[in-house]
Write a protein that holds these residues in place. Structure first.
Motif, PDB file in Angstrom:
ATOM      1  N   GLY A  64       0.825  -1.210   0.000  1.00  0.00           N
ATOM      2  CA  GLY A  64       0.000   0.000   0.000  1.00  0.00           C
ATOM      3  C   GLY A  64       0.855   1.254   0.000  1.00  0.00           C
ATOM      4  N   ALA A  65       1.896   1.272   0.839  1.00  0.00           N
ATOM      5  CA  ALA A  65       2.758   2.461   0.913  1.00  0.00           C
ATOM      6  C   ALA A  65       3.466   2.689  -0.416  1.00  0.00           C
ATOM      7  CB  ALA A  65       3.775   2.284   2.044  1.00  0.00           C
ATOM      8  N   ALA A  66       3.936   1.609  -1.040  1.00  0.00           N
ATOM      9  CA  ALA A  66       4.641   1.745  -2.316  1.00  0.00           C
ATOM     10  C   ALA A  66       3.684   2.227  -3.411  1.00  0.00           C
ATOM     11  CB  ALA A  66       5.276   0.417  -2.716  1.00  0.00           C
ATOM     12  N   MET A  67       2.463   1.665  -3.428  1.00  0.00           N
ATOM     13  CA  MET A  67       1.490   2.102  -4.439  1.00  0.00           C
ATOM     14  C   MET A  67       1.128   3.571  -4.255  1.00  0.00           C
ATOM     15  SD  MET A  67      -1.155  -1.084  -4.902  1.00  0.00           S
ATOM     16  CE  MET A  67      -2.230  -0.234  -6.059  1.00  0.00           C
ATOM     17  N   GLN A  68       0.903   3.968  -3.004  1.00  0.00           N
ATOM     18  CA  GLN A  68       0.548   5.368  -2.764  1.00  0.00           C
ATOM     19  C   GLN A  68       1.679   6.294  -3.195  1.00  0.00           C
ATOM     20  OE1 GLN A  68      -0.954   5.970   1.210  1.00  0.00           O
ATOM     21  NE2 GLN A  68      -2.599   4.484   0.931  1.00  0.00           N
ATOM     22  N   GLY A  69       2.915   5.904  -2.883  1.00  0.00           N
ATOM     23  CA  GLY A  69       4.055   6.728  -3.270  1.00  0.00           C
ATOM     24  C   GLY A  69       4.222   6.787  -4.776  1.00  0.00           C
ATOM     25  N   TYR A  70       4.129   5.622  -5.406  1.00  0.00           N
ATOM     26  CA  TYR A  70       4.347   5.553  -6.850  1.00  0.00           C
ATOM     27  C   TYR A  70       3.262   6.294  -7.623  1.00  0.00           C
ATOM     28  CZ  TYR A  70       4.925   3.685 -11.536  1.00  0.00           C
ATOM     29  OH  TYR A  70       5.082   3.581 -12.887  1.00  0.00           O
ATOM     30  N   LEU A  71       2.028   6.102  -7.190  1.00  0.00           N
ATOM     31  CA  LEU A  71       0.911   6.733  -7.903  1.00  0.00           C
ATOM     32  C   LEU A  71       0.628   8.139  -7.386  1.00  0.00           C
ATOM     33  CD1 LEU A  71      -1.409   3.603  -7.849  1.00  0.00           C
ATOM     34  CD2 LEU A  71       0.076   4.353  -9.686  1.00  0.00           C
ATOM     35  N   VAL A 194      12.382  -5.797  -2.907  1.00  0.00           N
ATOM     36  CA  VAL A 194      12.295  -5.066  -4.185  1.00  0.00           C
ATOM     37  C   VAL A 194      11.672  -3.690  -3.961  1.00  0.00           C
ATOM     38  CG1 VAL A 194      11.145  -5.017  -6.435  1.00  0.00           C
ATOM     39  CG2 VAL A 194      12.204  -7.127  -5.630  1.00  0.00           C
ATOM     40  N   LEU A 195      10.586  -3.643  -3.184  1.00  0.00           N
ATOM     41  CA  LEU A 195       9.899  -2.366  -2.956  1.00  0.00           C
ATOM     42  C   LEU A 195      10.759  -1.422  -2.113  1.00  0.00           C
ATOM     43  CD1 LEU A 195       6.217  -3.539  -2.387  1.00  0.00           C
ATOM     44  CD2 LEU A 195       7.213  -2.505  -4.416  1.00  0.00           C
ATOM     45  N   ALA A 196      11.492  -1.983  -1.143  1.00  0.00           N
ATOM     46  CA  ALA A 196      12.310  -1.128  -0.273  1.00  0.00           C
ATOM     47  C   ALA A 196      13.382  -0.407  -1.086  1.00  0.00           C
ATOM     48  CB  ALA A 196      12.955  -1.967   0.833  1.00  0.00           C
ATOM     49  N   ARG A 197      13.863  -1.062  -2.149  1.00  0.00           N
ATOM     50  CA  ARG A 197      14.885  -0.422  -2.981  1.00  0.00           C
ATOM     51  C   ARG A 197      14.340   0.747  -3.796  1.00  0.00           C
ATOM     52  NH1 ARG A 197      19.705  -2.801  -4.274  1.00  0.00           N
ATOM     53  NH2 ARG A 197      19.568  -2.188  -6.427  1.00  0.00           N
ATOM     54  N   THR A 198      13.014   0.860  -3.914  1.00  0.00           N
ATOM     55  CA  THR A 198      12.458   1.976  -4.692  1.00  0.00           C
ATOM     56  C   THR A 198      12.321   3.244  -3.843  1.00  0.00           C
ATOM     57  OG1 THR A 198      10.157   1.466  -4.166  1.00  0.00           O
ATOM     58  CG2 THR A 198      11.080   0.383  -6.102  1.00  0.00           C
ATOM     59  N   ALA A 225      10.031  -2.410 -11.094  1.00  0.00           N
ATOM     60  CA  ALA A 225      10.248  -2.781  -9.694  1.00  0.00           C
ATOM     61  C   ALA A 225       8.935  -2.747  -8.917  1.00  0.00           C
ATOM     62  CB  ALA A 225      11.268  -1.846  -9.049  1.00  0.00           C
ATOM     63  N   ILE A 226       8.113  -1.725  -9.181  1.00  0.00           N
ATOM     64  CA  ILE A 226       6.845  -1.608  -8.455  1.00  0.00           C
ATOM     65  C   ILE A 226       5.910  -2.762  -8.836  1.00  0.00           C
ATOM     66  CG2 ILE A 226       4.753  -0.203  -8.213  1.00  0.00           C
ATOM     67  CD1 ILE A 226       6.920   1.083  -6.699  1.00  0.00           C
ATOM     68  N   VAL A 227       5.814  -3.032 -10.153  1.00  0.00           N
ATOM     69  CA  VAL A 227       4.930  -4.118 -10.594  1.00  0.00           C
ATOM     70  C   VAL A 227       5.383  -5.440  -9.982  1.00  0.00           C
ATOM     71  CG1 VAL A 227       4.200  -5.474 -12.593  1.00  0.00           C
ATOM     72  CG2 VAL A 227       4.182  -2.982 -12.711  1.00  0.00           C
ATOM     73  N   LEU A 228       6.700  -5.706 -10.034  1.00  0.00           N
ATOM     74  CA  LEU A 228       7.230  -6.961  -9.490  1.00  0.00           C
ATOM     75  C   LEU A 228       6.986  -7.039  -7.979  1.00  0.00           C
ATOM     76  CD1 LEU A 228       8.938  -9.545  -9.938  1.00  0.00           C
ATOM     77  CD2 LEU A 228      10.952  -8.175  -9.371  1.00  0.00           C
ATOM     78  N   GLY A 229       7.334  -5.960  -7.269  1.00  0.00           N
ATOM     79  CA  GLY A 229       7.221  -5.973  -5.816  1.00  0.00           C
ATOM     80  C   GLY A 229       5.784  -6.114  -5.346  1.00  0.00           C
ATOM     81  N   VAL A 230       4.880  -5.359  -5.974  1.00  0.00           N
ATOM     82  CA  VAL A 230       3.472  -5.430  -5.577  1.00  0.00           C
ATOM     83  C   VAL A 230       2.896  -6.798  -5.936  1.00  0.00           C
ATOM     84  CG1 VAL A 230       1.178  -4.499  -6.047  1.00  0.00           C
ATOM     85  CG2 VAL A 230       3.073  -2.945  -5.614  1.00  0.00           C
ATOM     86  N   ALA A 231       3.287  -7.317  -7.123  1.00  0.00           N
ATOM     87  CA  ALA A 231       2.778  -8.634  -7.518  1.00  0.00           C
ATOM     88  C   ALA A 231       3.213  -9.702  -6.524  1.00  0.00           C
ATOM     89  CB  ALA A 231       3.258  -8.983  -8.920  1.00  0.00           C
ATOM     90  N   LEU A 232       4.488  -9.655  -6.115  1.00  0.00           N
ATOM     91  CA  LEU A 232       4.988 -10.671  -5.182  1.00  0.00           C
ATOM     92  C   LEU A 232       4.297 -10.568  -3.830  1.00  0.00           C
ATOM     93  CD1 LEU A 232       8.786 -10.509  -5.996  1.00  0.00           C
ATOM     94  CD2 LEU A 232       7.373 -12.552  -6.123  1.00  0.00           C
TER      95      LEU A 232
END
Lengths: 320, 257
Positions: A64-71, A194-198, A225-232
């Protein structure tokens, strides 16, 4: 920030201990010795369930945090934006076609479903979509995958398949075994890494895509990276616990002040707070007096939907 | 210091030519203003210089190396870009915002003493030190513009490219930010600005590039290029040029040609 993290860790330890003890049968923590017959409840039921709650919560919080940041969208959530339902659709397809007999096929389908929906969302976001367009796109993806899932249920070859799908769709952590832990843990760990590296790239996106690119962020790499991390993370969660919504929405909001609103710094606290939220919620569903246990996914939606409304009210001026 | 050049740079967007064989040499240590009517290709040229757009033909080069093929991180260290949109998507505080300018230097690592010192210098230079702890959403328009400028300054780039950095500012802040950009050029970096206001360009820029429909009309020292004839050819307006008591030129449009 450091102190808040320590408090979160402490709360997490307490919640985990509580999760081992709480349930239909209260097991005091001194029953750990192998002589006590109740220790089997802890080792074979409560321990995998607790670990899974921690893993699932951390995964959903980070996703959720990665998606919010990315989007750049505070309303983003793997559940609300269709990623979880995409994963669920993948898993349902595996059940529908009877592939679920192979233990690794259902998670694989779930990962593929999560990756496909996240990639679609990222494609839409790639062209600097507004908050509104993007939220709507997420909602459309949710209802589309939901409709396809409903189709699979109504066309199910046997009533058993239909009932397996329905039970499985309502996320829960009841009766999970060590197998589920060993399936989810490595996938989620990889996804979180993967997500932490973004994190730096997510921070840079605070300034918008153009400025982020001028700071050296490579949009395609970040998107992969986001697609891979969120998918995993989401795929593994859905494959083992079904759909549990709103964790990824609520948790980043609660920890954002701790991270001074920097999207990259929100990732790790979101993992801790997500693990805490799911573990506590999973204790509560066990304690609600009812004939059969309340499903965790349902409980989370009952909690999350009002939170979403509250966020909408707060964002009303920005969205208008 | 390094030179930034373009060689027959040509760019189309959505089937429309926006830049046509633009060949320029920009010198460091100077403030260069890109001038021209709306749609002349100023922002597109700036984006090509920052490697944010890939030209269809020709190239922009830094020290003879195509900016589009420079490694992203090296490019980000050497070329700072300030977009026109003052987007700040999260309510970070000013210091955290300015610290984003150090990302090309620190990558995934934590900020070190050099990064922190550069952030403080940038805050100081834009008179934002007192507001460093303030959340961005509580800043006025002028303060926000200064915070975003500080973000680019924190990277201490060799080239500072800014798309209309003065447009949304009141006269006092225009003078402040203008003086700051001038100081950056004096310190040796190259400064390239997209400017709409002819008077600001006349006062601030050492050299100007006049663009019209994607072509260079004239380029060179400000005093030599900003003539009524060149302005008429670029904008299609007649202007009167005067000189203030302090010796600064001013340009007043008086009608269409």
């Amino acid at each position: 920030m450091r102190r808040a993290t320590l408090w979160l860790l402490l709360a997490l330890l307490l919640a985990a201990a509580g999760s081992l003890a709480a349930g239909k049968v209260w097991v005091p923590l001194d029953a750990w010795s192998s002589a006590d017959p109740r220790s089997i409840i802890i080792v074979e039921l409560r321990l995998p369930r607790t670990i899974l709650a921690l893993v699932v919560g951390a995964a959903l919080g980070v996703a959720g945090a990665a998606m919010q940041g990315y989007l750049r969208n505070p309303l983003a959530d793997p559940g609300l934006f269709g990623v979880s339902s995409g994963a669920a659709l993948g898993a349902v397809c595996a059940l529908f076609f009877g592939y679920a007999a192979q233990a690794w096929l259902l998670p694989l389908f779930a990962l593929a479903g999560a990756a496909a929906t996240m990639a679609l969302l990222a494609l839409i976001a790639g062209r600097s979509a507004s908050l509104v367009v993007f939220t709507l796109a997420g909602m459309v993806l949710t209802s589309l995958t939901g409709a396809l899932t409903a189709l699979a249920i109504s066309l199910a070859p046997t009533p058993f398949v239909a009932s397996a799908i329905v039970t499985w769709l309502m996320g829960a952590l009841t009766d999970r075994s060590w197998n589920d832990v060993w399936l989810a843990l490595p996938l989620v760990a990889f996804g979180v890494a993967v997500l932490a590296r973004t994190a730096p790239a997510l921070d840079a996106l605070t300034l918008g895509e153009t400025a982020a690119r001028s700071l050296g962020v490579e949009p395609r790499r970040l998107q992969r990276a986001i697609v891979l991390g969120v998918a995993l993370t989401v795929g593994a969660t859905v494959a083992t616990a079904g759909v549990i919504g709103f964790v990824g929405l609520m948790v980043p909001h609660l920890v954002r002040p701790l991270a001074r609103h920097r999207p990259g710094a929100t990732l790790w606290p979101s993992a801790l707070a997500g693990a805490l939220l799911v573990t506590v919620a999973d204790i509560l569903v066990r304690l609600v007096p009812s004939a059969s246990e309340l499903r965790l996914g349902i409980a989370m939606s009952l909690l999350g939907a009002p939170f979403f409304l509250y966020l909408l009210l707060r964002l009303r001026r920005r969205l208008a | 210091m390094s030179a930034l050049e373009t060689d027959r740079l040509t760019l189309s967007l959505g089937g429309r030519r926006v830049l046509e064989e633009v060949t320029l040499t920009l010198a460091p240590g100077r403030v260069t203003a890109l001038l021209g009517p709306n749609g002349a290709g100023k922002s597109s040229l700036l984006a090509c210089l920052a490697a944010l757009r890939r030209p269809d033909a020709g190239a922009a080069a830094l020290d003879g190396k195509d900016v589009a093929t420079l490694p992203a991180r090296e490019r980000a260290r050497r070329i700072g870009f300030l977009p026109q949109q003052a987007d700040v998507h999260w309510d970070v505080d000013v210091r955290a915002l300015v610290a984003l300018g150090r990302l090309p230097w620190r990558g995934r690592g934590a900020a070190d003493a050099a990064d922190r010192a550069a952030v403080e210098r940038a805050l100081e230079a834009t008179a934002m030190t007192a507001l460093a702890e303030r959340p961005v959403e509580q800043l006025s328009g002028g303060e926000r513009a200064r915070a975003l400028l500080a973000r680019v300054l924190a990277g201490e780039p060799e080239w500072l490219l800014a798309d209309e950095p003065l447009a949304s500012l009141d006269p006092a802040h225009q003078l402040d930010v203008g003086a700051r950009l001038r100081a950056v050029a004096t310190a040796g970096a190259g400064v390239v600005l997209v400017v709409h206001d002819l008077n600001l360009a006349a006062r601030l820029a050492d050299s100007v590039v006049l663009l019209r429909t994607g072509r260079v009309v004239a380029a060179g020292d400000t005093a030599a290029v900003l003539t009524p004839e060149a302005i008429a050819a670029t904008y299609g307006v007649a202007v009167e040029v005067g000189v203030t008591a302090r010796g600064e030129r001013y340009i007043v449009p008086v009608g269409r040609v």
